[in-house]
Design an enzyme around this catalytic site. Structure first.
Site, mmCIF file in Angstrom:
data_model
loop_
_atom_site.group_PDB
_atom_site.id
_atom_site.type_symbol
_atom_site.label_atom_id
_atom_site.label_comp_id
_atom_site.label_asym_id
_atom_site.label_seq_id
_atom_site.Cartn_x
_atom_site.Cartn_y
_atom_site.Cartn_z
ATOM 1 N N ASP A 262 0.875 -1.159 0.000
ATOM 2 C CA ASP A 262 0.000 0.000 0.000
ATOM 3 C C ASP A 262 0.921 1.220 0.000
ATOM 4 O OD1 ASP A 262 -2.063 1.838 0.154
ATOM 5 O OD2 ASP A 262 -3.171 0.731 1.666
HETATM 6 C C1 BGC Z 1 -4.987 3.296 0.193
HETATM 7 C C2 BGC Z 1 -5.042 2.371 -1.000
HETATM 8 C C3 BGC Z 1 -4.863 3.181 -2.260
HETATM 9 C C4 BGC Z 1 -3.535 3.921 -2.186
HETATM 10 C C5 BGC Z 1 -3.224 4.755 -3.395
HETATM 11 C C6 BGC Z 1 -3.749 4.183 0.178
HETATM 12 O O1 BGC Z 1 -3.852 5.186 1.135
HETATM 13 O O2 BGC Z 1 -5.002 2.545 1.387
HETATM 14 O O3 BGC Z 1 -6.253 1.671 -1.021
HETATM 15 O O4 BGC Z 1 -4.922 2.363 -3.378
HETATM 16 O O5 BGC Z 1 -3.566 4.790 -1.063
HETATM 17 O O6 BGC Z 1 -4.021 5.879 -3.440
#
Ligand code: BGC
Length: 728
Positions: A262
């Site tokens: 993530d």
């Molecule tokens: C989220 C993800 C997301 C990523 C990119 C993170 O804060 O948990 O689900 O895909 O950011 O934006």
């Protein structure tokens, strides 16, 4: 010569590790040879350049080898607008408005995998039109608490329902030459302390509740990428957790794709590299070369702390996904298209099938607009647009039809629409904490008085209430299950002024309804409905469309009924949370402990009626490798076209261990014209009746008696059938 030997050894490694001829991620040996050849031509620096981002959402390619830059985008219910390369601001493109679908809980509430498939196709086409290679979705974490801020993005409290929806979504999206990223691996079931919380659960809860959606996504859906969650699991970060990443994901599930972090979820170089992480995204260090999987990885290889074969394995995973999505290999790739009428129709279909009719006393709904002269439309959610909220899943929708707009457009000429705001959104979202939810309990009597006057002056009142993305959001959990901004009082007062009051709840996670269910005749839960939200809800209210959604989660009377809260383990203590409710998540808890919820899992009414009869199994006794065929006949006995979701729950009353009173094992959404009858067959593998046996560390289908129950919620059972399973 040396290179050829190296390539041969690498190829051998891929064969031994099962990559070639893998079942769930089929890759032919010619492709693996090409991958080996490409890797053989790369310097260590080039290899490592493929393993970390070069900006917010891109990963460098290797020009001289024809490997293109990799473009990723959020997800999960639309293609996110273009973000600046090096900061979180929007790039200001004029061609990145997209189709916005209803988010995860709404999709799951349709109980229709065909709609998940249709959504996947649209997302794939729009992602390709934007030249994206990976779409970051679906989000499939279990809805463990009504408070989790991201419940709206996720799907359900039930792993079987999640699996069915996720597999359909994944297959469709990837058929358009775009990789999914199934997220968040694993146990990101709360936003509070999400980047530090350490999650503990039993092996059985892991196997029976938290893993199945991911397992199905990888093994049936063939997901090309998976996103490691922010949190820790049993002490180790998910992005470097050998048990999760190497033992389960790679070895047990046979995952051959890319495990990415993530955004800013990487914590180490060596541990993560050895545990099976492939790609580092979003790390909060300005110089990309300083990221864990950049220069530090090169140094770790040079010093012999990370074998080069481990780096090669990661590069192979990246290249494999590139071949699968036709970025490499020379095959014609999906070109994509945006915002077609078909895309908008798909978004409408999901919104229309998602709505759940919770209550309809005296058949107040559907509203007969030809007979009504005036309607009071009340509530901030009648005019609020939601597509652009929620943080990473926010979509710059090409348009978003609000309920008021749709009602005006469809019925405004014939019916007088008296709109009043009713309550005011007080909160202001602040990223990273839920202080933005303050002001939620403020009651505005001036607005209530206006609403009461409008309701009194109208034939019917419809209140559009619920939540907004200050509550249903990434990065903060809700503080309570209450309806904010004095809505409970508003609804009570309006219903007193006009008994013909309908409440439409727009929310993506459970809210407390106990203060209103006895005050109003009709409640329709219409979720965040995406760009076609208003059109869908207007058609549901008018009866053009029959409500056919079913709750994908249990609606508790109060938070204290909910398992994690009843046991006092949400959001944990001292940055640790122990899932003491174990396998009794959602309805498994309510039904086993005989707690009466407000509305049960799987529940939802219709404007028509159905009768189910003749429930039978093909045999009464089965072997452990058999498949049970369950037949039933269903008839639409009402007067309008509609759909029923028939749900099959299993239980094993004589089990040697505690088993849930009911577990969903099959479901079928059946569409029927008035008077129409159909006979349906559902299949359940006997092996799917197993529980995870902690002592034997294996699935165990005990010999004995099982009960199969057919119903239209976990609490409304039409009929049950007993079967027996023999010892072989
Ligand atoms: C989220 C993800 C997301 C990523 C990119 C993170 O804060 O948990 O689900 O895909 O950011 O934006």
């Amino acid at each position: 010569m040396k290179k050829t030997v190296h390539q041969f050894l690498l190829f051998l490694l891929l064969v031994i590790t099962g990559v070639v001829n893998a079942q769930n991620f089929t890759s032919d040996s010619r492709q693996e040879e090409k991958i080996c050849t490409l890797i053989g031509k790369m310097t260590l620096q080039e290899k490592v350049s493929l393993l970390h981002a070069n900006s917010k959402f891109y990963v460098s390619g290797i020009g001289r080898l024809g490997i293109p830059e990799w473009a990723l985008s959020d997800g999960p219910h639309g293609v996110r607008a273009e973000i600046n390369r090096h900061d979180w601001g929007y790039a200001g493109w004029t061609n990145d408005s997209a189709t916005c679908f209803p988010p995860g809980t709404a999709l799951a509430a349709t109980w229709n995998p065909q709609l998940a498939y249709a959504q996947g196709l649209v997302l794939g086409e729009e992602a390709r039109c934007r030249k994206k290679d990976v779409l970051l979705g679906p989000g499939i974490n279990i809805i463990r608490s009504p408070l989790c801020g991201r419940n709206f993005e996720y799907m359900s409290e039930d792993p079987f329902l999640i699996s069915k929806m996720a597999v359909a979504y994944i297959k469709a999206l990837q058929s358009k030459d775009v990789a999914v990223s199934v997220k968040h691996w694993l146990a990101n079931n709360q936003e509070e302390h999400r980047d530090s919380i350490d999650v503990y659960m039993s092996e059985r809860a892991l196997r029976e509740i938290y893993l199945p959606g991911f397992k199905a996504s990888v093994m049936e859906g063939g997901a090309y990428t998976v996103m490691a969650a922010y949190n820790r699991f049993r002490g180790g970060w998910c992005s470097e957790n050998d048990y999760l990443d190497r033992q389960i994901l790679r070895k047990e599930f046979g995952f051959k794709g890319v495990l990415m972090t993530d955004w800013s979820a990487a914590h180490s170089t060596e541990t993560a590299a050895l545990a099976g992480l492939d790609l580092e995204m979003g790390t909060d260090i300005k110089d990309y070369n300083e990221w864990y999987f950049a220069d530090p990885l090169i140094r770790a290889v040079e010093k012999g702390r990370v074998p080069v074969a481990v780096v090669d394995e990661k590069v192979a995973n990246v290249l494999r996904v590139m071949f699968k999505t036709k970025m490499l290999g020379g095959q014609a790739r999906e070109k994509g298209k945006m915002n077609t009428p078909e895309h908008q129709q798909a978004a409408y279909n999901s919104a229309a099938e998602a709505a759940v009719l919770l209550q309809n006393n005296g058949n107040l709904l559907p509203l007969h607009f030809d007979k009504i002269r005036s309607i009071a439309v009340i509530g901030d959610n009648a005019t609020r647009k939601h597509c652009s909220g929620g943080l990473s899943s926010e979509i710059k929708a090409l348009y978003e039809i609000t309920p008021l707009q749709a009602l005006q457009q469809k019925f405004g000429a014939a019916v007088k629409i008296n709109y009043v705001q009713g309550y005011e959104k007080q909160s202001i979202f602040k990223e990273g904490n839920n202080s933005g939810q303050s002001g939620a309990d403020k009651v505005d009597w001036k607005l209530i008085d206006e609403a009461v006057a409008a309701a009194r002056a109208s034939d019917v009142a419809v209140i559009f209430g619920g939540l907004n993305h200050d509550f249903d959001t990434e990065s903060a959990d809700k503080k309570s299950m209450d309806l904010p901004y004095g809505q409970e009082i508003l609804i009570q007062e309006v219903a007193r002024a006009n008994p013909r009051t309908v409440v439409v709840i727009i929310a993506g996670s459970p809210v407390k309804l106990s203060g209103i269910v006895y005050r109003v005749p009709s409640i329709l839960w219409s979720w965040y409905g995406g760009m076609e939200a208003g059109n869908a809800v207007a058609d549901l209210l008018s009866g053009k469309v029959d409500p056919s959604g079913k709750l994908p989660f249990t609606l508790p009377v109060a938070l204290s009924q909910s398992p994690a809260h009843a046991l006092g383990n949400f959001p944990g203590r001292d940055l640790k949370v122990n899932y003491e409710e174990d396998i009794l998540v959602g309805y498994r808890w309510f039904d086993t402990r005989k707690i009466q919820p407000q509305f049960p899992f799987g529940y939802g009414l219709s404007y028509t009626r159905f009768s189910v009869s003749g429930v039978s199994t093909d045999r009464s006794g089965y072997g452990k490798n058999d498949t049970i065929r369950v037949r039933f006949t269903i008839k639409n006995t009402g007067s309008v076209y509609g759909a029923e979701v028939v749900q099959l729950y299993a239980s094993e009353p004589g089990s040697s261990v505690l088993r849930p009173e009911k577990e969903l094992k099959a479901f079928e959404k059946v569409f029927l014209k008035p008077g129409e009858t159909r006979t349906i067959e559902m299949r359940v593998k006997v092996s799917d009746l197993a529980f995870y046996d902690e002592s034997g560390k294996a699935w165990n289908t005990e010999a004995g008696e099982y009960i199969l129950r057919l119903g239209n919620s976990s609490r409304d059972i039409f009929q049950e059938v007993k079967i027996s399973v023999g010892s072989h």
